[in-house]
Design a protein around this motif. Structure first.
Motif, PDB file in Angstrom:
ATOM      1  N   PRO A   1     -27.263  -8.535 -38.041  1.00  0.00           N
ATOM      2  CA  PRO A   1     -26.376  -8.896 -37.325  1.00  0.00           C
ATOM      3  C   PRO A   1     -26.156  -9.962 -36.258  1.00  0.00           C
ATOM      4  O   PRO A   1     -27.212 -10.261 -35.334  1.00  0.00           O
ATOM      5  CB  PRO A   1     -25.863  -7.965 -36.580  1.00  0.00           C
ATOM      6  N   SER A   2     -24.786 -10.621 -36.160  1.00  0.00           N
ATOM      7  CA  SER A   2     -25.201 -10.873 -34.888  1.00  0.00           C
ATOM      8  C   SER A   2     -25.086 -10.775 -32.841  1.00  0.00           C
ATOM      9  O   SER A   2     -24.294  -9.625 -33.183  1.00  0.00           O
ATOM     10  CB  SER A   2     -23.913 -11.799 -34.289  1.00  0.00           C
ATOM     11  N   LEU A   3     -25.991 -10.541 -32.034  1.00  0.00           N
ATOM     12  CA  LEU A   3     -26.556  -9.798 -31.000  1.00  0.00           C
ATOM     13  C   LEU A   3     -25.063 -10.041 -30.140  1.00  0.00           C
ATOM     14  O   LEU A   3     -25.595 -10.790 -28.834  1.00  0.00           O
ATOM     15  CB  LEU A   3     -27.500 -10.135 -30.569  1.00  0.00           C
ATOM     16  N   THR A   4     -23.707  -9.910 -30.230  1.00  0.00           N
ATOM     17  CA  THR A   4     -23.193 -10.701 -29.059  1.00  0.00           C
ATOM     18  C   THR A   4     -21.756  -9.585 -29.062  1.00  0.00           C
ATOM     19  O   THR A   4     -21.883  -8.405 -29.437  1.00  0.00           O
ATOM     20  CB  THR A   4     -21.659 -11.613 -29.531  1.00  0.00           C
ATOM     21  N   LYS A   5     -20.816  -8.888 -28.395  1.00  0.00           N
ATOM     22  CA  LYS A   5     -19.293  -8.013 -27.506  1.00  0.00           C
ATOM     23  C   LYS A   5     -19.154  -8.058 -28.873  1.00  0.00           C
ATOM     24  O   LYS A   5     -18.573  -8.956 -29.910  1.00  0.00           O
ATOM     25  CB  LYS A   5     -19.174  -8.448 -26.923  1.00  0.00           C
ATOM     26  N   GLN A   6     -18.945  -7.256 -29.470  1.00  0.00           N
ATOM     27  CA  GLN A   6     -17.799  -6.578 -30.538  1.00  0.00           C
ATOM     28  C   GLN A   6     -16.487  -6.483 -29.928  1.00  0.00           C
ATOM     29  O   GLN A   6     -16.411  -5.122 -29.743  1.00  0.00           O
ATOM     30  CB  GLN A   6     -17.903  -5.545 -31.861  1.00  0.00           C
ATOM     31  N   HIS A   7     -15.502  -7.762 -29.870  1.00  0.00           N
ATOM     32  CA  HIS A   7     -14.729  -7.513 -29.039  1.00  0.00           C
ATOM     33  C   HIS A   7     -13.117  -6.506 -30.536  1.00  0.00           C
ATOM     34  O   HIS A   7     -13.508  -6.422 -31.208  1.00  0.00           O
ATOM     35  CB  HIS A   7     -13.734  -8.650 -29.129  1.00  0.00           C
ATOM     36  N   ASP A   8     -12.680  -6.061 -29.701  1.00  0.00           N
ATOM     37  CA  ASP A   8     -11.600  -5.186 -29.648  1.00  0.00           C
ATOM     38  C   ASP A   8     -10.083  -5.721 -30.120  1.00  0.00           C
ATOM     39  O   ASP A   8      -9.089  -5.403 -30.877  1.00  0.00           O
ATOM     40  CB  ASP A   8     -11.017  -4.099 -29.466  1.00  0.00           C
TER      41      ASP A   8
ATOM     42  N   GLY B   1     -11.199   7.383 -10.535  1.00  0.00           N
ATOM     43  CA  GLY B   1     -12.351   6.678 -10.651  1.00  0.00           C
ATOM     44  C   GLY B   1     -12.089   4.734 -11.453  1.00  0.00           C
ATOM     45  O   GLY B   1     -11.267   4.822 -12.066  1.00  0.00           O
ATOM     46  N   THR B   2     -13.226   3.848 -11.825  1.00  0.00           N
ATOM     47  CA  THR B   2     -12.723   3.102 -12.304  1.00  0.00           C
ATOM     48  C   THR B   2     -13.677   2.140 -12.641  1.00  0.00           C
ATOM     49  O   THR B   2     -15.214   2.952 -12.552  1.00  0.00           O
ATOM     50  CB  THR B   2     -12.075   1.528 -11.620  1.00  0.00           C
ATOM     51  N   LYS B   3     -14.013   1.569 -14.286  1.00  0.00           N
ATOM     52  CA  LYS B   3     -14.914   1.684 -14.579  1.00  0.00           C
ATOM     53  C   LYS B   3     -15.435   0.031 -15.152  1.00  0.00           C
ATOM     54  O   LYS B   3     -14.190  -0.446 -15.854  1.00  0.00           O
ATOM     55  CB  LYS B   3     -15.245   2.470 -16.546  1.00  0.00           C
ATOM     56  N   LEU B   4     -16.459  -0.113 -15.102  1.00  0.00           N
ATOM     57  CA  LEU B   4     -16.508  -2.223 -14.841  1.00  0.00           C
ATOM     58  C   LEU B   4     -18.073  -1.901 -16.040  1.00  0.00           C
ATOM     59  O   LEU B   4     -18.631  -1.459 -15.873  1.00  0.00           O
ATOM     60  CB  LEU B   4     -17.375  -2.229 -14.074  1.00  0.00           C
ATOM     61  N   ALA B   5     -17.324  -3.029 -16.834  1.00  0.00           N
ATOM     62  CA  ALA B   5     -18.249  -3.746 -17.990  1.00  0.00           C
ATOM     63  C   ALA B   5     -18.758  -5.348 -18.054  1.00  0.00           C
ATOM     64  O   ALA B   5     -17.293  -6.045 -18.437  1.00  0.00           O
ATOM     65  CB  ALA B   5     -17.984  -2.904 -19.505  1.00  0.00           C
ATOM     66  N   LEU B   6     -19.726  -5.580 -18.600  1.00  0.00           N
ATOM     67  CA  LEU B   6     -20.018  -7.101 -17.635  1.00  0.00           C
ATOM     68  C   LEU B   6     -20.749  -7.089 -19.210  1.00  0.00           C
ATOM     69  O   LEU B   6     -21.982  -6.549 -19.260  1.00  0.00           O
ATOM     70  CB  LEU B   6     -20.938  -7.350 -16.824  1.00  0.00           C
ATOM     71  N   ASN B   7     -20.533  -8.465 -19.716  1.00  0.00           N
ATOM     72  CA  ASN B   7     -21.282  -8.329 -21.262  1.00  0.00           C
ATOM     73  C   ASN B   7     -21.462  -9.986 -21.056  1.00  0.00           C
ATOM     74  O   ASN B   7     -20.766 -10.747 -20.359  1.00  0.00           O
ATOM     75  CB  ASN B   7     -20.697  -8.228 -22.184  1.00  0.00           C
ATOM     76  N   TYR B   8     -22.699 -10.034 -21.654  1.00  0.00           N
ATOM     77  CA  TYR B   8     -23.403 -11.898 -21.433  1.00  0.00           C
ATOM     78  C   TYR B   8     -23.851 -11.689 -22.315  1.00  0.00           C
ATOM     79  O   TYR B   8     -25.267 -11.689 -23.014  1.00  0.00           O
ATOM     80  CB  TYR B   8     -23.779 -12.423 -20.156  1.00  0.00           C
ATOM     81  N   ALA B   9     -23.401 -13.202 -23.136  1.00  0.00           N
ATOM     82  CA  ALA B   9     -24.200 -13.764 -24.703  1.00  0.00           C
ATOM     83  C   ALA B   9     -24.579 -15.298 -24.427  1.00  0.00           C
ATOM     84  O   ALA B   9     -23.686 -15.397 -24.361  1.00  0.00           O
ATOM     85  CB  ALA B   9     -24.235 -12.760 -25.569  1.00  0.00           C
ATOM     86  N   THR B  10     -25.860 -15.524 -24.966  1.00  0.00           N
ATOM     87  CA  THR B  10     -26.295 -16.984 -24.992  1.00  0.00           C
ATOM     88  C   THR B  10     -27.524 -17.168 -26.115  1.00  0.00           C
ATOM     89  O   THR B  10     -27.943 -16.253 -26.070  1.00  0.00           O
ATOM     90  CB  THR B  10     -26.253 -17.580 -23.977  1.00  0.00           C
ATOM     91  N   TRP B  11     -26.855 -18.063 -26.904  1.00  0.00           N
ATOM     92  CA  TRP B  11     -27.476 -17.942 -28.284  1.00  0.00           C
ATOM     93  C   TRP B  11     -27.755 -19.795 -28.725  1.00  0.00           C
ATOM     94  O   TRP B  11     -26.946 -19.994 -28.170  1.00  0.00           O
ATOM     95  CB  TRP B  11     -27.115 -17.620 -29.891  1.00  0.00           C
ATOM     96  N   TYR B  12     -28.873 -20.141 -29.027  1.00  0.00           N
ATOM     97  CA  TYR B  12     -29.800 -21.488 -28.790  1.00  0.00           C
ATOM     98  C   TYR B  12     -30.226 -22.104 -30.657  1.00  0.00           C
ATOM     99  O   TYR B  12     -30.455 -20.738 -31.174  1.00  0.00           O
ATOM    100  CB  TYR B  12     -30.192 -21.684 -27.670  1.00  0.00           C
ATOM    101  N   GLY B  13     -30.160 -22.782 -30.124  1.00  0.00           N
ATOM    102  CA  GLY B  13     -30.932 -22.812 -32.022  1.00  0.00           C
ATOM    103  C   GLY B  13     -32.805 -23.666 -31.663  1.00  0.00           C
ATOM    104  O   GLY B  13     -33.010 -23.353 -30.227  1.00  0.00           O
ATOM    105  N   LEU B  14     -33.474 -23.002 -32.330  1.00  0.00           N
ATOM    106  CA  LEU B  14     -34.618 -23.221 -31.555  1.00  0.00           C
ATOM    107  C   LEU B  14     -35.475 -24.770 -31.847  1.00  0.00           C
ATOM    108  O   LEU B  14     -34.856 -26.016 -31.796  1.00  0.00           O
ATOM    109  CB  LEU B  14     -35.948 -23.221 -33.395  1.00  0.00           C
TER     110      LEU B  14
END
Length: 546
Positions: free
Chosen positions: A302-309, A356-369
């Motif tokens: 699978p792609s390893l990125t955030k699965q957006h809703d 309270g407040t919940k924060l979530a930060l996601n970073y994904a970056t993908w390159y070719g070989l």
């Protein structure tokens, strides 16, 4: 339509008669009636009404269990499902199982996963049209609690038929901490071997080996708030497949490496994953390599990125790029990382507020070989830990805030880079910013209204988008919704992709109706996607368990 109504009638009669605890089942139906639309185009295929139906029946007696799944595609499957799902009503899968404390034996169709799935995963996802169950036999043996052994053989399901290729598998899971009777940490070791045997009909190489093997070693460790796991896969030489053509004179090995680590405590967590894939496409029949329906896939990438809703965040969605190819572009795989950080602002603090407040930060970056390609000879050489062309980047921040017992909100902002040239093998790239906001108000116990607004800015591709949703839950049983996506920035085709409908739920039965337009593009579940064409029509979904 008559066969569809007959199938529903059979389900109702089975549900009424299923009173014993040893018998259970489920029925799921997804139907579409397609109509002509001046914006999305006229429906030019056969059969405007199409329906996917799944009847699953299971029985349990002492240490034995039995199951069948009957599927019906009346008169055809909904758009862009594999043409191998070609029966109006037919027996799709069946199994018999015996299980005691040490032994678990299955004959017939079964699902299995070794480790993270890099060498083997068979599973079903009806929304994506995936069911790559293995037909054969599987034995799980647990000599002691700390050791689990698995051996299997099968041919993959191919619609209502089976693949020509055969799959053999061995897997072992050893819990070292159990063997050492340690309580301070957890250490597991796993070893897997999978063989795909596929005689290639168009083989022109007398030395070609019909067997392709994949070997995996993995290690999982956790102690206190820290966890990590690592896995490496080596795949033996296999034929090059380009544009559906198998070339047995051009061979290449493959490999995969994944490392995941994280730390978590109350109110804070961080998770990081690094993965490298090189020539890791693996299909039970070689000629199915890269098919658009995700059929006969042996492993799970699978792609390893955030699965957006949210709909706009899923316009430019990344798919894993494990394949080796020279035509039209030189590509050997992918390399990249994903990082998730979670932090809860404390209740009563200046920024956290009362709830309270919940924060979530996601970073994904993908390159070719980083690789050099000899297009004429169809050979290449690659570096292991250096990055080639950038394929995709996604940086997003999510803020969840509860204002009162009745009112809660969610805000998300994201920035995406999407390289169409290498991901889609077309032209151009896209830089886009998305903003999403939603609020839910509970105006009475078990009753709520949810409002959602989205915007996507980009100077590239189809330019700017605007989207919104209104959802009303009158009770746990009844809800209604209306959505719209508007590509107002498109200079050649401005279009509203609207959709509205509702659902009714009683006990374990749910019925949902909708009417609207489907935006052409990818539908993704868990990082695996399928393409759907633009269309307009009515939808009916029915699900029940008994």
């Amino acid at each position: 339509m008559k066969k569809y109504l007959l199938l529903v009638a059979v389900v109702v009669s089975i549900q009424v008669s299923a009173q014993e605890k040893w018998f259970s089942g489920s029925f799921n139906s997804n139907s579409q009636y397609y109509v002509d639309d001046s914006k999305t185009g006229d429906f030019t295929e056969d059969d405007r009404f199409r329906s996917n139906n799944y009847l699953k029946l299971d029985a349990l007696y002492k240490n034995f269990s039995f199951g069948v799944q009957i599927e019906g595609y009346v008169p055809q499957a909904i758009l862009n499902f594999s043409p191998t799902f070609n029966k109006e009503i037919g027996l799709a899968t069946y199994f018999a199982n015996y299980k005691n404390e040490k032994l678990d034996i299955t004959v017939g169709h079964f699902y299995e996963q070794f480790g993270s799935g890099l060498v083997l995963r068979s599973w079903e996802d009806r929304e994506l049209g995936i069911n790559n169950a293995l037909m054969g036999g599987k034995v799980n043996y647990t000599p002691i609690n700390a050791i689990q052994l698995t051996a299997l053989y099968g041919k993959q399901r191919k619609g209502f038929e089976l693949s020509n290729g055969e799959v053999f598998g061995l897997d072992s899971e050893i819990n070292i901490t159990d063997l050492l009777k340690s309580t301070n940490s957890t250490l597991n070791i796993g070893l897997s071997a999978v063989r795909r045997v596929n005689e290639e009909a168009t083989n022109t190489n007398p030395n070609f080996n019909k067997n392709t093997d994949a070997f995996s070693g993995r290690l999982n460790f956790s102690k206190g708030n820290i966890y990590s796991n690592i896995e490496y896969v080596f795949k033996t030489e296999d034929a090059l497949v380009e544009l559906g053509t198998v070339n047995t004179n051009k061979l290449a090995e493959g490999n995969a490496f994944i490392f995941n680590t994280g730390y978590s405590k109350k109110g804070f967590g961080i998770d990081a994953t690094f993965r490298r894939l090189e020539n890791m496409n693996f299909y039970s029949d070689r000629e199915e390599d890269g098919n658009i329906y995700n059929q006969q896939v042996v492993n799970y990438l699978p792609s390893l990125t955030k699965q957006h809703d949210y709909s706009l965040a899923n316009i430019y969605v990344y798919q894993a790029q494990p394949k080796l190819s020279y035509n039209p572009l030189g590509k050997a795989g992918e390399i990249g990382t994903q990082i998730d950080i979670y932090y809860n602002l404390k209740k009563g603090s200046a920024l956290g507020g009362k709830y309270g407040t919940k924060l979530a930060l996601n970073y994904a970056t993908w390159y070719g070989l980083d690789a050099k390609y000899n297009i004429v000879d169809r050979t290449y050489s690659s570096e292991f830990l250096t990055f080639g062309n950038k394929y995709f980047t996604d940086l997003n921040l999510e803020v969840r805030k509860k204002w009162s017992k009745q009112w809660a909100s969610l805000f998300t902002i994201g920035n995406i880079y999407y390289n169409k040239k290498y991901i889609e093998e077309t032209v151009g790239d896209v830089r886009a910013t998305t903003v999403m906001a939603e609020s839910t108000y509970k105006y009475a116990p078990k009753k709520s209204i949810r409002v959602e607004a989205q915007h996507l800015w980009t100077k590239d591709d189809k330019k700017n988008w605007l989207a919104g949703t209104l959802e009303v839950n009158l009770s746990p049983r009844v809800s209604f919704f209306a959505t719209d996506m508007y590509n107002y920035g498109n200079e050649t085709k401005k279009i509203h992709y609207y959709n509205f409908g509702g659902s009714f739920t009683k006990n374990s039965t749910r019925i949902a109706l909708n009417y609207g337009r489907q935006r052409g593009g990818l539908v993704c579940v868990g990082g695996v996607c399928r393409f759907v064409p633009e269309s307009t029509g009515f939808g009916l979904a029915l699900s029940t368990t008994f």
